[in-house]
Motif scaffolding. Structure first.
Motif, PDB file in Angstrom:
ATOM      1  N   THR A  66       0.787  -1.164   0.062  1.00 13.19           N
ATOM      2  CA  THR A  66      -0.169  -0.110  -0.017  1.00 13.19           C
ATOM      3  C   THR A  66       0.753   1.338  -0.087  1.00 13.19           C
ATOM      4  N   VAL A  67       2.128   0.904   0.370  1.00 15.17           N
ATOM      5  CA  VAL A  67       2.967   2.332   0.327  1.00 15.17           C
ATOM      6  C   VAL A  67       3.652   2.463  -0.745  1.00 15.17           C
ATOM      7  N   SER A  68       4.356   1.587  -1.476  1.00 19.81           N
ATOM      8  CA  SER A  68       5.213   1.874  -2.637  1.00 19.81           C
ATOM      9  C   SER A  68       4.342   1.448  -3.798  1.00 19.81           C
ATOM     10  N   ASN A  69       3.227   0.705  -3.797  1.00 21.13           N
ATOM     11  CA  ASN A  69       2.391   0.008  -4.899  1.00 21.13           C
ATOM     12  C   ASN A  69       3.191  -0.927  -5.518  1.00 21.13           C
ATOM     13  N   LYS A  70       4.328  -1.023  -5.199  1.00 19.82           N
ATOM     14  CA  LYS A  70       5.065  -2.380  -5.726  1.00 19.82           C
ATOM     15  C   LYS A  70       4.418  -3.760  -5.363  1.00 19.82           C
ATOM     16  N   ARG A  83      12.456 -15.505  -0.486  1.00 20.04           N
ATOM     17  CA  ARG A  83      13.576 -16.551  -0.370  1.00 20.04           C
ATOM     18  C   ARG A  83      14.922 -16.204  -0.206  1.00 20.04           C
ATOM     19  N   GLY A  84      15.695 -16.938   0.477  1.00 18.87           N
ATOM     20  CA  GLY A  84      17.062 -16.562   0.992  1.00 18.87           C
ATOM     21  C   GLY A  84      17.122 -16.048   2.140  1.00 18.87           C
ATOM     22  N   CYS A  85      16.161 -15.497   2.652  1.00 19.54           N
ATOM     23  CA  CYS A  85      16.267 -14.911   4.109  1.00 19.54           C
ATOM     24  C   CYS A  85      16.133 -15.939   5.214  1.00 19.54           C
ATOM     25  N   LYS A  86      16.697 -15.525   6.205  1.00 16.96           N
ATOM     26  CA  LYS A  86      16.841 -16.762   7.132  1.00 16.96           C
ATOM     27  C   LYS A  86      15.462 -17.012   7.914  1.00 16.96           C
ATOM     28  N   GLY A  87      14.378 -16.126   7.713  1.00 16.80           N
ATOM     29  CA  GLY A  87      13.232 -16.412   8.370  1.00 16.80           C
ATOM     30  C   GLY A  87      12.181 -15.204   7.672  1.00 16.80           C
ATOM     31  N   LEU A  88      10.914 -15.605   7.922  1.00 19.59           N
ATOM     32  CA  LEU A  88       9.983 -14.603   7.368  1.00 19.59           C
ATOM     33  C   LEU A  88       8.905 -14.565   8.205  1.00 19.59           C
ATOM     34  N   LEU A  89       8.183 -13.282   8.688  1.00 16.99           N
ATOM     35  CA  LEU A  89       7.160 -13.034   9.527  1.00 16.99           C
ATOM     36  C   LEU A  89       6.170 -12.322   8.871  1.00 16.99           C
ATOM     37  N   VAL A  90       5.076 -12.998   8.865  1.00 17.77           N
ATOM     38  CA  VAL A  90       3.783 -12.555   7.916  1.00 17.77           C
ATOM     39  C   VAL A  90       2.865 -12.264   9.281  1.00 17.77           C
ATOM     40  N   MET A  91       2.404 -11.019   8.988  1.00 18.66           N
ATOM     41  CA  MET A  91       1.426 -10.556  10.424  1.00 18.66           C
ATOM     42  C   MET A  91       0.033  -9.971   9.358  1.00 18.66           C
ATOM     43  N   PHE A  92      -0.978 -10.577  10.180  1.00 22.77           N
ATOM     44  CA  PHE A  92      -2.095 -10.111   9.652  1.00 22.77           C
ATOM     45  C   PHE A  92      -2.703  -9.113  10.535  1.00 22.77           C
ATOM     46  N   ILE A  93      -2.988  -7.851   9.970  1.00 21.34           N
ATOM     47  CA  ILE A  93      -3.364  -6.605  10.688  1.00 21.34           C
ATOM     48  C   ILE A  93      -4.359  -5.921  10.214  1.00 21.34           C
ATOM     49  N   SER A  94      -4.828  -4.685  11.056  1.00 26.55           N
ATOM     50  CA  SER A  94      -6.030  -3.994  10.486  1.00 26.55           C
ATOM     51  C   SER A  94      -5.660  -2.445  11.199  1.00 26.55           C
ATOM     52  N   ARG A  95      -6.387  -1.666  10.645  1.00 25.97           N
ATOM     53  CA  ARG A  95      -5.990  -0.357  11.164  1.00 25.97           C
ATOM     54  C   ARG A  95      -7.127   0.242  12.111  1.00 25.97           C
ATOM     55  N   THR A 117       2.833   0.185  17.955  1.00 25.35           N
ATOM     56  CA  THR A 117       4.281   0.701  18.207  1.00 25.35           C
ATOM     57  C   THR A 117       5.178  -0.422  18.127  1.00 25.35           C
ATOM     58  N   GLU A 118       4.816  -1.480  18.938  1.00 24.55           N
ATOM     59  CA  GLU A 118       5.790  -2.811  18.958  1.00 24.55           C
ATOM     60  C   GLU A 118       5.972  -3.418  17.599  1.00 24.55           C
ATOM     61  N   LEU A 119       4.882  -3.298  16.476  1.00 24.92           N
ATOM     62  CA  LEU A 119       5.229  -3.777  15.390  1.00 24.92           C
ATOM     63  C   LEU A 119       6.005  -2.984  14.789  1.00 24.92           C
ATOM     64  N   ALA A 120       6.286  -1.494  14.654  1.00 25.44           N
ATOM     65  CA  ALA A 120       7.145  -0.721  14.294  1.00 25.44           C
ATOM     66  C   ALA A 120       8.556  -1.124  14.823  1.00 25.44           C
ATOM     67  N   LYS A 128      -1.682   2.712   4.054  1.00 22.88           N
ATOM     68  CA  LYS A 128      -0.457   3.545   3.703  1.00 22.88           C
ATOM     69  C   LYS A 128      -0.361   4.658   4.890  1.00 22.88           C
ATOM     70  N   LEU A 129      -1.258   5.357   5.264  1.00 21.64           N
ATOM     71  CA  LEU A 129      -1.419   6.267   6.421  1.00 21.64           C
ATOM     72  C   LEU A 129      -0.893   5.736   7.635  1.00 21.64           C
ATOM     73  N   MET A 130      -1.506   4.594   8.077  1.00 22.47           N
ATOM     74  CA  MET A 130      -0.955   4.081   9.174  1.00 22.47           C
ATOM     75  C   MET A 130       0.550   3.606   9.108  1.00 22.47           C
ATOM     76  N   ALA A 131       0.834   2.941   8.038  1.00 23.11           N
ATOM     77  CA  ALA A 131       2.390   2.691   7.820  1.00 23.11           C
ATOM     78  C   ALA A 131       3.308   3.777   7.959  1.00 23.11           C
ATOM     79  N   GLN A 132       2.692   4.798   7.375  1.00 15.64           N
ATOM     80  CA  GLN A 132       3.593   6.115   7.315  1.00 15.64           C
ATOM     81  C   GLN A 132       3.579   6.665   8.980  1.00 15.64           C
ATOM     82  N   GLU A 133       2.657   6.823   9.557  1.00 13.69           N
ATOM     83  CA  GLU A 133       2.293   7.286  10.849  1.00 13.69           C
ATOM     84  C   GLU A 133       3.122   6.585  11.885  1.00 13.69           C
TER      85      GLU A 133
END
Length: 193
Positions: free
Chosen positions: A23-27, A35-47, A57-60, A93-98
């Protein structure tokens, strides 16, 4: 809000594939990017969810603390934005930026990715190893909005630290608790009751 717990997807499950817009970069962000990372954290969130607001704040901090540790991180929101416009891509996007999130915050419009992960609530956390096999799922820590327990991220952090040190995860894996994912009418999965 329906108070909902994680489904606790079986450990050693393979990470379901995703390809979603950030939502921030549109990428487009996909599982292949990690792939190639030592691990992956997937988080399901909501604003709008008070449980996510309580820990944002802890997520940041998680993003900042692990940014140079070869751990992939991303957040996904799968909520119905027609009935919950606070969770629209623009508002995510606003939440991510804030909050200063330094990880992608993706939008799962079809809700198919949430279903693939059997995500049930926000927040919901899934930690995968370098082979993209599930090694931890469950809560961030024991804190909740209504409890007077500080947010530390201890359960998730100890699991990430063990993974990064090639150690087994020894803690009891407790379900995450939060708001149910806001399914589009008629799109509710069989595990949602």
């Amino acid at each position: 809000m329906v108070l909902t717990s994680s489904t606790m997807l079986a450990l050693n499950s393979e990470a379901p594939f995703f390809s979603l817009p950030d939502t921030v970069s549109n990428k487009i962000i996909s599982l292949d990017d990690f792939r190639g990372c030592k691990g992956l954290l997937v988080m399901f969130i909501s604003r709008h969810c008070p449980f996510v607001k309580h820990i944002k704040t802890e997520l940041a901090k998680l993003g900042k603390d692990y940014q140079h540790k070869n751990l992939g991180l991303l957040a996904i929101s799968s909520n119905d934005v027609v009935n919950y416009p606070d969770d629209s891509p623009e508002n995510l996007k606003l939440m991510a930026q804030e909050e200063g999130f330094n990880f992608p915050v993706c939008y799962d419009e079809t809700q198919e990715i949430a279903k693939a992960y059997k995500a049930a609530c926000t927040p919901d956390f899934y930690l995968f190893n370098h082979k993209l096999k599930l090694v931890y799922r469950g809560q961030l820590d024991d804190s909740r909005p209504s409890l007077n327990i500080p947010v530390t991220g201890k359960d998730l952090r100890s699991s990430i630290d063990a993974l990064l040190l090639n150690k087994s995860i020894e803690i009891e894996q407790k379900p995450s608790v939060g708001c149910n994912i806001k399914w589009k009418l008629g799109n509710e999965p069989e595990y949602f009751n």
